[in-house]
Design an enzyme around this catalytic site. Structure first.
Site, mmCIF file in Angstrom:
data_model
loop_
_atom_site.group_PDB
_atom_site.id
_atom_site.type_symbol
_atom_site.label_atom_id
_atom_site.label_comp_id
_atom_site.label_asym_id
_atom_site.label_seq_id
_atom_site.Cartn_x
_atom_site.Cartn_y
_atom_site.Cartn_z
ATOM 1 N N ASN A 155 56.844 30.744 12.421
ATOM 2 C CA ASN A 155 57.287 30.313 11.494
ATOM 3 C C ASN A 155 58.736 30.844 11.486
ATOM 4 O O ASN A 155 59.231 32.358 11.950
ATOM 5 C CB ASN A 155 56.789 30.726 10.644
ATOM 6 C CG ASN A 155 57.134 31.086 9.294
ATOM 7 O OD1 ASN A 155 58.443 30.081 8.922
ATOM 8 N ND2 ASN A 155 56.630 31.674 8.010
ATOM 9 N N TRP A 156 60.455 30.419 11.828
ATOM 10 C CA TRP A 156 61.987 30.645 12.129
ATOM 11 C C TRP A 156 61.519 31.623 10.720
ATOM 12 O O TRP A 156 62.783 32.245 11.202
ATOM 13 C CB TRP A 156 62.726 29.867 12.725
ATOM 14 C CG TRP A 156 61.850 29.758 14.238
ATOM 15 C CD1 TRP A 156 61.185 30.423 14.807
ATOM 16 C CD2 TRP A 156 63.105 28.527 14.617
ATOM 17 N NE1 TRP A 156 60.837 29.172 15.854
ATOM 18 C CE2 TRP A 156 62.282 29.005 16.795
ATOM 19 C CE3 TRP A 156 64.323 28.490 15.080
ATOM 20 C CZ2 TRP A 156 62.784 27.702 17.086
ATOM 21 C CZ3 TRP A 156 64.835 27.456 15.588
ATOM 22 C CH2 TRP A 156 64.260 27.251 16.667
ATOM 23 N N LYS A 157 61.275 31.309 9.532
ATOM 24 C CA LYS A 157 61.871 32.251 8.241
ATOM 25 C C LYS A 157 62.984 31.895 7.994
ATOM 26 O O LYS A 157 63.615 30.996 9.044
ATOM 27 C CB LYS A 157 61.729 33.545 8.212
ATOM 28 C CG LYS A 157 59.900 33.557 8.441
ATOM 29 C CD LYS A 157 59.328 34.814 8.172
ATOM 30 C CE LYS A 157 57.962 35.004 8.264
ATOM 31 N NZ LYS A 157 57.408 36.351 7.873
ATOM 32 N N HIS A 214 52.474 30.167 2.624
ATOM 33 C CA HIS A 214 53.090 31.354 3.400
ATOM 34 C C HIS A 214 53.145 32.448 2.345
ATOM 35 O O HIS A 214 54.351 32.247 1.075
ATOM 36 C CB HIS A 214 54.896 31.276 3.721
ATOM 37 C CG HIS A 214 54.576 32.481 4.316
ATOM 38 N ND1 HIS A 214 55.343 33.718 4.350
ATOM 39 C CD2 HIS A 214 54.647 32.422 6.092
ATOM 40 C CE1 HIS A 214 54.968 34.311 5.422
ATOM 41 N NE2 HIS A 214 54.644 33.659 6.481
ATOM 42 N N GLU A 261 55.269 35.118 1.933
ATOM 43 C CA GLU A 261 56.706 35.373 1.272
ATOM 44 C C GLU A 261 56.838 34.254 0.573
ATOM 45 O O GLU A 261 57.734 34.780 -0.781
ATOM 46 C CB GLU A 261 57.344 35.523 2.888
ATOM 47 C CG GLU A 261 57.169 35.888 3.388
ATOM 48 C CD GLU A 261 57.996 35.679 5.290
ATOM 49 O OE1 GLU A 261 58.298 35.681 4.661
ATOM 50 O OE2 GLU A 261 57.414 37.107 5.867
ATOM 51 N N GLU A 311 46.727 35.303 7.148
ATOM 52 C CA GLU A 311 47.880 35.907 7.443
ATOM 53 C C GLU A 311 47.642 37.406 6.633
ATOM 54 O O GLU A 311 47.814 37.527 5.226
ATOM 55 C CB GLU A 311 49.213 35.183 7.318
ATOM 56 C CG GLU A 311 49.302 34.159 8.140
ATOM 57 C CD GLU A 311 50.455 33.809 8.535
ATOM 58 O OE1 GLU A 311 50.943 34.124 9.624
ATOM 59 O OE2 GLU A 311 50.963 33.438 7.017
ATOM 60 N N GLY A 357 54.902 40.985 9.947
ATOM 61 C CA GLY A 357 56.671 41.705 9.479
ATOM 62 C C GLY A 357 56.108 43.259 9.896
ATOM 63 O O GLY A 357 57.353 43.860 9.915
ATOM 64 N N SER A 393 52.035 39.878 13.120
ATOM 65 C CA SER A 393 52.336 40.533 13.988
ATOM 66 C C SER A 393 51.796 40.101 15.390
ATOM 67 O O SER A 393 51.469 41.072 15.930
ATOM 68 C CB SER A 393 52.138 42.112 13.444
ATOM 69 O OG SER A 393 52.965 42.537 12.323
ATOM 70 N N GLY A 424 55.727 34.349 13.456
ATOM 71 C CA GLY A 424 56.379 35.367 12.942
ATOM 72 C C GLY A 424 58.015 35.836 13.694
ATOM 73 O O GLY A 424 58.691 35.214 14.417
ATOM 74 N N GLY A 425 58.091 37.302 14.019
ATOM 75 C CA GLY A 425 59.161 37.939 15.231
ATOM 76 C C GLY A 425 58.910 37.481 15.596
ATOM 77 O O GLY A 425 59.883 37.473 16.733
HETATM 78 P P1 PGA Z 1 55.272 37.879 11.649
HETATM 79 O O1 PGA Z 1 55.218 37.229 10.995
HETATM 80 O O2 PGA Z 1 54.554 37.829 13.522
HETATM 81 O O3 PGA Z 1 56.533 38.247 12.236
HETATM 82 O O4 PGA Z 1 54.216 39.691 11.458
HETATM 83 C C1 PGA Z 1 54.313 35.850 10.514
HETATM 84 C C2 PGA Z 1 54.139 34.686 9.862
HETATM 85 O O5 PGA Z 1 54.826 35.458 8.599
HETATM 86 O O6 PGA Z 1 54.417 33.967 9.875
#
Ligand code: PGA
Length: 249
Positions: free
Chosen positions: A9-11, A94, A96, A166, A172, A212, A233-234
């Site tokens: 997930n590149w956000k 998600h 966010e 999640e 993050g 993470s 994510g990251g």
């Molecule tokens: P993260 O994000 O790996 O940076 O913790 C995961 C996600 O939001 O899907």
């Protein structure tokens, strides 16, 4: 056998040139694997990513969509628009989106119904906040998130659902759920689905862990029997890290 999946997930990261560069690096470095590999770039780069990956095993998916078919919803994107450019999997729910864009269970339910109704595959995200875990309310919370959005669906809908557990406190933050915590929750999710539907659906649904996941912890997390892969994510923004995580599956 349920599918194994590693999804990035590149956000809101990577412009067009950076997107193309990362896709080129991933295409060159990703190993052959039975797992499904997915990437979710930002909206403006989805169409070009689909073209770039036309003959690739990497699937391009979307980070979000609106539930309406079309109309006066400034800034939004519909299922048909995604399908039109060759995208048939969408992330919904998600944390966010829930936290910053006020997407509650009612809205998410509409989105899931809309996406499934269009024949899309839904990657549904859910998970508890830190306070829920500290107060021991995490199982109840997760159960209600599933129940409010997914348990009114027809059993047949489940073949187009991927779950991504999640825990919000791990997204993050560099803090991950321990492999044991992930396994415990994933087993609970399967049991809950089994009770609401049946054991075949519960056994066949892919449940990803997100929060993470890094090259250093992926092997251990993915080794748990009810963890079928990850939503990353990251670490998905760095080709070598994402490749290492794919190798871990
Ligand atoms: P993260 O994000 O790996 O940076 O913790 C995961 C996600 O939001 O899907």
């Amino acid at each position: 056998m349920r599918a194994k999946i590693v999804a990035g997930n590149w956000k809101m990261n990577k412009n067009l040139a950076e997107t193309e560069a990362l896709l080129a690096e991933l295409s060159a470095k990703l190993p052959n694997t039975d797992a499904e590999i997915m990437v979710a770039p930002t909206y403006v780069n989805l169409a070009s990513a689909v073209r770039t990956l036309e003959s690739s095993k990497i699937e391009v998916i979307a980070q979000n969509m609106h539930y309406a078919e079309n109309g006066a919803f400034t800034g939004e994107i519909s299922a048909d628009m995604l399908l039109d450019i060759g995208i048939d999997t969408v992330i919904i729910g998600h944390s966010e989106r829930r936290a910053y864009f006020a997407e509650n269970d009612e809205i998410l339910s509409k989105k899931v119904i809309s996406a499934l109704g269009k024949g899309m595959r839904v990657m549904f995200c859910f998970g508890e906040e830190l306070e829920d875990r500290k107060s021991g309310n995490h199982f109840k919370l997760v159960e209600s998130q599933l129940k409010n959005v997914l348990f009114n669906l027809e059993p047949s809908a489940w073949s187009n659902i991927i779950l991504a557990y999640e825990p919000v406190w791990a997204i993050g933050t560099g803090e991950t759920a321990s492999p044991e915590q992930a396994q415990e929750m994933h087993a609970f999710i399967r049991k809950t689905i089994s009770e609401a539907f049946d054991s075949t659906i519960a056994t066949n649904v892919t449940i990803l862990y997100g929060g993470s996941v890094k090259p250093g912890n992926a092997v251990e997390i993915f080794s748990k029997p009810d963890v079928d892969g990850g939503l990353i994510g990251g670490a998905a923004l760095i080709a070598d890290d994402f490749v290492a995580i794919v190798k871990a599956i």
